[in-house]
Design an enzyme around this catalytic site. Structure first.
Site, PDB file in Angstrom:
ATOM      1  N   ASP A 128       0.809  -1.142   0.060  1.00 28.03           N
ATOM      2  CA  ASP A 128      -0.037  -0.052  -0.092  1.00 28.03           C
ATOM      3  C   ASP A 128       0.836   1.525   0.167  1.00 28.03           C
ATOM      4  O   ASP A 128       1.258   2.012   1.042  1.00 28.03           O
ATOM      5  CB  ASP A 128      -0.971   0.040   1.086  1.00 28.03           C
ATOM      6  CG  ASP A 128      -2.092   1.028   1.179  1.00 28.03           C
ATOM      7  OD1 ASP A 128      -2.080   1.615   0.090  1.00 28.03           O
ATOM      8  OD2 ASP A 128      -2.970   1.056   2.132  1.00 28.03           O
ATOM      9  N   VAL A 129       1.523   1.733  -1.364  1.00 27.43           N
ATOM     10  CA  VAL A 129       2.278   2.532  -1.446  1.00 27.43           C
ATOM     11  C   VAL A 129       1.775   4.047  -2.140  1.00 27.43           C
ATOM     12  O   VAL A 129       2.351   4.972  -1.948  1.00 27.43           O
ATOM     13  CB  VAL A 129       3.427   2.111  -1.966  1.00 27.43           C
ATOM     14  CG1 VAL A 129       4.158   1.047  -1.378  1.00 27.43           C
ATOM     15  CG2 VAL A 129       3.392   1.649  -3.455  1.00 27.43           C
ATOM     16  N   LYS A 130       0.602   3.835  -2.674  1.00 21.39           N
ATOM     17  CA  LYS A 130      -0.020   4.941  -3.330  1.00 21.39           C
ATOM     18  C   LYS A 130       0.959   5.784  -4.210  1.00 21.39           C
ATOM     19  O   LYS A 130       0.702   6.987  -3.996  1.00 21.39           O
ATOM     20  CB  LYS A 130      -0.905   5.659  -2.286  1.00 21.39           C
ATOM     21  CG  LYS A 130      -1.980   4.579  -1.475  1.00 21.39           C
ATOM     22  CD  LYS A 130      -2.729   5.903  -0.617  1.00 21.39           C
ATOM     23  CE  LYS A 130      -3.879   4.805  -0.056  1.00 21.39           C
ATOM     24  NZ  LYS A 130      -3.445   4.112   0.996  1.00 21.39           N
ATOM     25  N   ARG A 131       1.423   5.219  -4.988  1.00 17.59           N
ATOM     26  CA  ARG A 131       2.465   6.079  -6.021  1.00 17.59           C
ATOM     27  C   ARG A 131       1.521   6.740  -7.046  1.00 17.59           C
ATOM     28  O   ARG A 131       0.595   6.009  -7.412  1.00 17.59           O
ATOM     29  CB  ARG A 131       3.459   5.076  -6.573  1.00 17.59           C
ATOM     30  CG  ARG A 131       4.266   4.647  -5.606  1.00 17.59           C
ATOM     31  CD  ARG A 131       5.002   5.513  -4.533  1.00 17.59           C
ATOM     32  NE  ARG A 131       5.861   4.807  -3.652  1.00 17.59           N
ATOM     33  CZ  ARG A 131       6.194   5.165  -2.400  1.00 17.59           C
ATOM     34  NH1 ARG A 131       5.390   6.218  -1.731  1.00 17.59           N
ATOM     35  NH2 ARG A 131       7.212   4.544  -1.739  1.00 17.59           N
ATOM     36  N   THR A 174      -0.830  -0.188  -4.713  1.00 16.94           N
ATOM     37  CA  THR A 174      -1.619   0.662  -4.858  1.00 16.94           C
ATOM     38  C   THR A 174      -1.000   2.004  -5.524  1.00 16.94           C
ATOM     39  O   THR A 174      -0.028   2.524  -5.349  1.00 16.94           O
ATOM     40  CB  THR A 174      -2.456   1.205  -3.577  1.00 16.94           C
ATOM     41  OG1 THR A 174      -1.434   1.679  -2.521  1.00 16.94           O
ATOM     42  CG2 THR A 174      -2.945  -0.061  -3.038  1.00 16.94           C
TER      43      THR A 174
END
Length: 286
Positions: free
Chosen positions: A96-99, A124
């Protein structure tokens, strides 16, 4: 087998449970906090014990990188060891890194999380900058059997500020959903779902039902269960029609020992019990 097919089969076999390892020091039992170890070592031990206790119940694990980045190099070592340990069990791991950047920067994000020390199976992504923020991952989906979950309709209260704005006849989150379906059309597996999936929160079930109907080839990562108020009943109508999702719980599971007042080495059994309760709560409606 494509990664999304693996995840689908695990979710059908075990139940759609995603155990969130959003681990911070405040969640650790006292016996670990008293160890003469670094914070990263304490968190790694907690995560490994949690994985051992839940591996037969979890369709996947989601590891929130912010919890580890905040501890510097020690924390990132804990992140690396956690994702490697979970993947060594043959279980799908979501970073869950939302790059959400484009071009060469996006390429480096993809390389950083789909190879090397921080390698995960799915990550993510924030697609606010359009397909240019998504396309750097395509070659890893094809060549490395990876996947991404794109933020679509999140569970936080202020999501409505942007995601529910009307553009013509559609909301922004509906438009994003259409884009996810289109971008993912080249990456569909044997079960009809694409390796490009979507993040949709459980806090507004009626919106989620409409999204699922509109996006039949999209597999969903669903936050909002437990601590944010979502229940098994909230997602029942969706999963009865299609086993198209994994449901994440983080705090609701990894604080199971605290709710039971356990601060010793037996903590993981209480996390297992919380995971079993979540599994039962979801499956009883199906």
């Amino acid at each position: 087998m494509m990664i999304i097919d693996r995840l689908y089969h695990e979710a059908v076999k075990k139940g759609p449970i995603c155990v969130g390892l959003d681990t911070t020091l405040k969640f650790l039992p006292k016996y670990l906090l008293d160890k003469d170890w670094s914070d990263g070592e304490r968190i790694t031990e907690f995560n490994k014990k949690t994985i051992d206790a839940t591996e037969d119940l979890a369709a996947c694990y989601k590891v929130q990188i912010a919890c580890y980045e905040s501890l510097g190099l020690d924390g990132m070592k804990a992140y690396s060891e956690t994702v490697k340990y979970a993947r060594s069990k043959g279980i799908v791991v979501i970073g869950d890194v939302k790059r959400g950047d484009i071009s060469s920067t996006g390429d480096q994000y993809a390389k950083g999380h789909f190879t090397g020390d921080f390698e995960v199976d799915i990550m993510t992504v924030n697609a606010y900058m359009g397909e240019d923020a998504v396309s750097p991952y395509y070659k890893y989906i094809n060549e490395n059997n990876k996947g991404i979950f794109i933020l679509q309709r999140t569970s936080n209260p202020s999501a409505v500020d942007l995601q529910n704005l009307q553009v013509g006849d559609d909301t922004i989150y509906e438009i994003i959903g259409d884009k996810i379906e289109a971008w993912g059309s080249a990456f569909r597996g044997e079960n009809g779902f694409s390796a490009i999936g979507s993040v949709v929160g459980l806090t507004r079930p009626e919106e989620f039902e409409a999204i699922r109907a509109r996006c039949p080839h999209t597999f969903f990562l669903v936050p909002g269960y437990g601590a944010q108020g979502g229940t098994g009943e909230d997602i029942a109508n969706i999963l009865k029609k299609s086993r198209c999702a994994v449901v994440n719980s983080s705090r609701g599971l990894i604080t199971g020992h605290q709710k039971a007042g356990c601060e010793d080495e037996g903590f993981a059994e209480h996390i297992r019990n919380a995971t079993l309760a979540m599994q039962e709560d979801i499956l009883k409606w199906l």
